[in-house]
Scaffold this motif. Structure first.
Motif, short mmCIF file in Angstrom:
data_model
loop_
_atom_site.label_atom_id
_atom_site.label_comp_id
_atom_site.label_asym_id
_atom_site.label_seq_id
_atom_site.Cartn_x
_atom_site.Cartn_y
_atom_site.Cartn_z
N VAL A 31 0.84 -1.20 0.00
CA VAL A 31 0.00 0.00 0.00
C VAL A 31 0.88 1.25 0.00
N LYS A 32 1.94 1.27 0.82
CA LYS A 32 2.83 2.43 0.86
C LYS A 32 3.50 2.64 -0.49
N GLN A 33 3.94 1.57 -1.13
CA GLN A 33 4.58 1.67 -2.44
C GLN A 33 3.62 2.23 -3.48
N CYS A 34 2.35 1.84 -3.40
CA CYS A 34 1.35 2.32 -4.36
C CYS A 34 0.97 3.79 -4.10
N MET A 35 1.01 4.21 -2.86
CA MET A 35 0.58 5.56 -2.51
C MET A 35 1.65 6.63 -2.78
#
Length: 102
Positions: A31-35
């Motif tokens: 999720v952090k990588q996508c955000m």
């Protein structure tokens, strides 16, 4: 190895707690990588010494630059390729145990 079964605490940790925490960490990392896109520090010179013809220079020597979209996808694939078998190897036996898969 010692001739006695492991204590209940260790069996709970190995069977439920560790896989759950690892799954949460993996999901949070995805999720952090996508955000937030990945960035790197690029040398651009400063106002007094603008070495780059593309940039007029900044007040600092470095500037944060986003990776190209294809580089971010390649990086995500390089990270996920070795990690992907872990959840798959956990899900397949669970589905076989439930009778969903034969």
């Amino acid at each position: 190895m010692t001739g006695s079964p492991p204590h209940l605490y260790w069996r709970i940790c190995w069977k439920w707690l560790s896989p759950a925490l690892i799954s949460v960490i993996l999901l949070a990392s995805v999720v952090k990588q996508c955000m937030t896109p990945a960035t790197y520090s690029a040398y651009v010179g400063c106002v007094e010494f603008p070495n780059s013809p593309l940039h007029n220079g900044t007040t600092s020597w470095l500037r944060e630059v986003e990776f190209a979209w294809w580089a971010q996808i390649l990086g995500a694939m390089m990270v996920m390729l070795p990690v992907l078998p872990m959840p798959l190897l956990a899900i397949v036996p669970a589905l076989k145990g439930l009778g969903v898969m034969k």
